[in-house]
Write an enzyme that holds these catalytic residues in place. Structure first.
Site, PDB file in Angstrom:
ATOM      1  N   SER A 557      41.547  35.727  34.725  1.00  0.00           N
ATOM      2  CA  SER A 557      41.043  37.099  34.743  1.00  0.00           C
ATOM      3  C   SER A 557      40.739  37.533  33.327  1.00  0.00           C
ATOM      4  O   SER A 557      41.374  37.069  32.368  1.00  0.00           O
ATOM      5  CB  SER A 557      42.087  38.037  35.353  1.00  0.00           C
ATOM      6  OG  SER A 557      41.711  39.394  35.186  1.00  0.00           O
ATOM      7  N   TYR A 570      50.677  41.920  35.992  1.00  0.00           N
ATOM      8  CA  TYR A 570      49.486  41.155  36.348  1.00  0.00           C
ATOM      9  C   TYR A 570      48.845  40.548  35.100  1.00  0.00           C
ATOM     10  O   TYR A 570      48.496  39.355  35.082  1.00  0.00           O
ATOM     11  CB  TYR A 570      48.494  42.068  37.053  1.00  0.00           C
ATOM     12  CG  TYR A 570      47.221  41.378  37.497  1.00  0.00           C
ATOM     13  CD1 TYR A 570      47.201  40.605  38.653  1.00  0.00           C
ATOM     14  CD2 TYR A 570      46.034  41.513  36.772  1.00  0.00           C
ATOM     15  CE1 TYR A 570      46.035  39.979  39.072  1.00  0.00           C
ATOM     16  CE2 TYR A 570      44.865  40.898  37.179  1.00  0.00           C
ATOM     17  CZ  TYR A 570      44.866  40.128  38.325  1.00  0.00           C
ATOM     18  OH  TYR A 570      43.710  39.506  38.731  1.00  0.00           O
TER      19      TYR A 570
END
Length: 680
Positions: A557, A570
């Site tokens: 990501s 995250y």
């Protein structure tokens, strides 16, 4: 009347489907059927006699009108006047093009002459196990007479072609009561004046031969049972097969990459447990359709069923080296100056007593069909051995067919393989979002795909979307090492191994640091860093066993680089995954395994993560409505474009499709340009 509505063509297709649907009648893509009837010539309006016959490479069970070759019968039969003799009979195949009616439909097969020259309205040529059993018996001619009397004639072995058509046509003329023939070493041909009569004659020959073998056959056609080759219990057998599969697939892919298929049916295990199995296997198959798929003979891994795995693997490697040497010697024994070059010396079938049969091919269907053909061959050997002695056609004749220029031409007609043909991909979190799009893209590019997801129904749905037999669903919790290992074992049993793994499974919770619980942190790190570690470890074990290199791709990501608010768990998990890419690229490079990542921006539409609450949480952080979140993300990028799952899937394909073969240890941003996430 045009062929589109011709009742005889309709009857031919119906008969073909019925006969081709039952493997006891003929094997996949084996055999052919035809009809002769009249139809108006579109130029003159006069009625002309035509032959409709299954074209080259088609399958009776799924035959359509487009799969039929259509020829002028008068011109086809006129070829007998220019036939130059058996030594030049292959020249007649090119002559079929001058007999075509209109565009002619599918390419005519080598058996076209047989169908056209035999004086009957309908003709079937099939490869039933019972018929081939009589055809390959040492005293097949005598047994055929005992079995059928004058109702079915015997034709000594002759390679398919124009002369065989002349031979069968003469036999029919000389035996007006005959309904068909047994073709020595090969199969059966039957005929009739109506489609129904032809079908009935084909089924009568098959049924009569089957009953004859059942009534006359010995109970132990393969000899006595060998204790050390008895089948392992089911679980132990599957575990051993999963451990063997990647090694055997790697060996079978020495010349060109292959997909695998595993069979442990009762008839296979029985054959493998019997004393005469090695000598029968060494004789090879006989029906041309069989050995074209299975090669001249299988490799027999002749170890005890419960031998230590290291011993079995060492023996497999030694036997494989011997097989390759023997195959090259076989090629050099019979090759002529104008023979096609050797296509590859690896086995297409590997027999492992107590475990089962591994078969290999350029794709899943070819691998499966090779295994099915060898089961046909086992049934043939059982029948022949039960009433006589199995005696296939001579090795020289096998070579003449395997390296027939007409077969080579058929291979040249195949479309070019897709970029990922022959590769097996496993995608985690593939039931939705990026994983679903990636699984679909890799399958579209030619890969076999293992669709792994915690949600079994979602995985099955994606498999159904892909269709065919190139995808299989597995339920996998990536936080559980046993579940991960089981997923890879399933991949090895279904496809022979794994070449390309996409670590995509993920989830997210958006909270401020002080609100992030221990459970929030642990759950996200269990799925992403730990999950991708477990998956990569299992993948590396399979890939190194195969010895063919491979690809690991991490769907990381931009959050592994970009520091945003309310995202500590995250973002940290993604940063961990991002560094795993670099660490594993450094470690696995010596094995030819490349490790790369993709860094998407927020993928809102079609995303399982965003639909599960993450979208609402991130929208609240940025002060926008959830339905506007995708537009918000796009608006802060340089390209002002929203990122969709298909864009991430495209990056995965680019990294693995062959054009970036010297790239490892890198990340590809798929974020429409987030300057704060530029890699440094």
């Amino acid at each position: 009347m045009g062929s589109m509505t011709h009742p005889e063509v309709k009857a031919l297709l119906e008969r073909s489907h019925e006969l081709g649907a039952d493997p006891r009648n003929t094997n996949y893509a084996g055999g052919n059927a035809s009809v002769k009837a009249s139809a108006p010539d579109p130029v003159t309006g006069d009625e002309v006699d035509l032959l409709w016959v299954k074209g080259s490479g088609g399958d009776l069970g799924t035959l359509t009108e487009d799969g039929l070759a259509v020829l002028r019968l008068d011109r086809l039969r006129a070829l007998t006047g220019v036939y130059p003799g058996v030594d030049r009979e292959d020249e007649m195949v090119a002559a079929f093009d001058f007999c075509l009616h209109g565009k002619g439909g599918a390419a005519p097969s080598i058996d076209t002459a047989m169908h056209g020259l035999v004086d009957a309205a309908h003709v079937d040529h099939l490869h039933p196990d019972a018929g081939i059993a009589l055809a390959t018996a040492a005293d097949g001619e005598r047994l055929t007479a005992e079995c059928f009397g004058s109702r079915v004639a015997w034709v000594p072995w002759r390679r398919p072609g124009f002369q065989l058509g002349l031979d069968i046509a003469e036999i029919k003329r000389s035996n007006p009561d005959a309904i068909g023939v047994i073709l020595g070493g090969h199969g059966i041909t039957a005929w009739g004046e109506t489609s129904q009569q032809c079908r009935d004659h084909s089924l009568e020959i098959i049924r009569t031969a089957t009953e004859f073998l059942a009534e006359r056959g010995r109970p132990d056609p393969f000899g006595s049972r060998v204790a050390e080759w008895e089948p392992l219990p089911v679980q132990a057998r599957r575990e051993r097969a999963a451990a063997l599969a990647p090694v055997l697939r790697g060996l079978a892919s020495t010349d060109r990459r292959q997909v695998g298929h595993f069979t442990d049916s009762d008839e296979v295990l029985e054959f493998l447990a019997c004393s005469q199995m090695p000598e029968l296997a060494a004789l090879g198959t006989s029906c041309p359709d069989h050995f074209l798929r299975t090669k001249v003979r299988p490799l027999v891994l002749d170890t005890a069923a419960d031998a230590p795995l290291d011993e079995v693997l060492a023996r497999a490697r030694a036997l494989h080296a011997g097989y390759r040497a023997d195959y090259r010697a076989y090629y050099e024994r019979y090759a002529e100056p104008d023979s096609p070059p050797m296509r590859g010396a690896d086995p297409a079938v590997v027999l492992v007593p107590g475990v089962g049969m591994f078969s290999f091919g350029a794709d899943k269907q070819t691998a499966r069909v090779a295994g099915e053909f060898y089961v046909n061959a086992i049934n043939v050997m059982r029948g022949a051995q039960s009433v006589s002695e199995y005696r296939p056609i001579e090795e020289r004749e096998k070579f003449r067919i395997e390296y027939w220029e007409l077969e080579e031409a058929k291979l040249r007609r195949r479309p070019a393989p897709k970029p990922l043909a022959g590769r097996v991909a496993l995608v985690t979190g593939a039931g939705s979002g990026i994983g679903r799009a990636t699984a679909r893209r890799l399958a579209a590019e030619g890969a076999c795909v293992v669709v792994a997801d915690l949600d079994a129904d979602a995985a099955r749905t994606v498999c159904a979307e892909i269709g065919g037999e190139t995808a299989v669903a597995v339920t996998a919790d990536v936080t559980d090492s046993a579940a991960v290992d089981a997923a890879f074992a399933a991949a090895c049993l279904v496809f022979g191994g794994v070449d390309l793994v996409v670590n995509n499974a993920g989830l997210s919770v958006s909270k401020a640091l002080v609100d992030t619980t221990d459970a929030d942190w642990d759950r996200q790190h269990a799925v992403m860093p730990r999950g991708s570690f477990l998956v990569s470890r299992a993948a590396a074990r399979v890939m190194t066993a195969q010895g063919m290199g491979g690809d690991l791709v991490y769907v990381a990501s931009k959050n592994g680089v970009f520091a945003g608010p309310n995202n500590v768990a995250y973002g940290a998990a993604k940063a961990d995954q991002a560094h795993q890419v670099r660490l594993l690229a450094a470690e696995l490079g010596e094995h030819g395994i490349r490790v790369n990542g993709v860094n998407p921006d927020g993928v809102v539409r079609g995303s399982g993560i965003f639909a599960g609450g993450w979208g609402a949480q991130r929208a609240a952080v940025y002060g926008v409505a959830e339905e506007d979140l995708g537009a918000y993300y796009a608006g802060r990028t340089l390209l002002k474009r929203e990122v969709l799952p298909e864009h991430v899937a495209a990056a995965v394909f680019v990294l693995t499709g062959g054009e970036l073969s010297r790239t490892t240890g890198t990340h590809v941003p798929v974020d429409s340009g987030v300057a704060a996430a530029f890699l440094r």
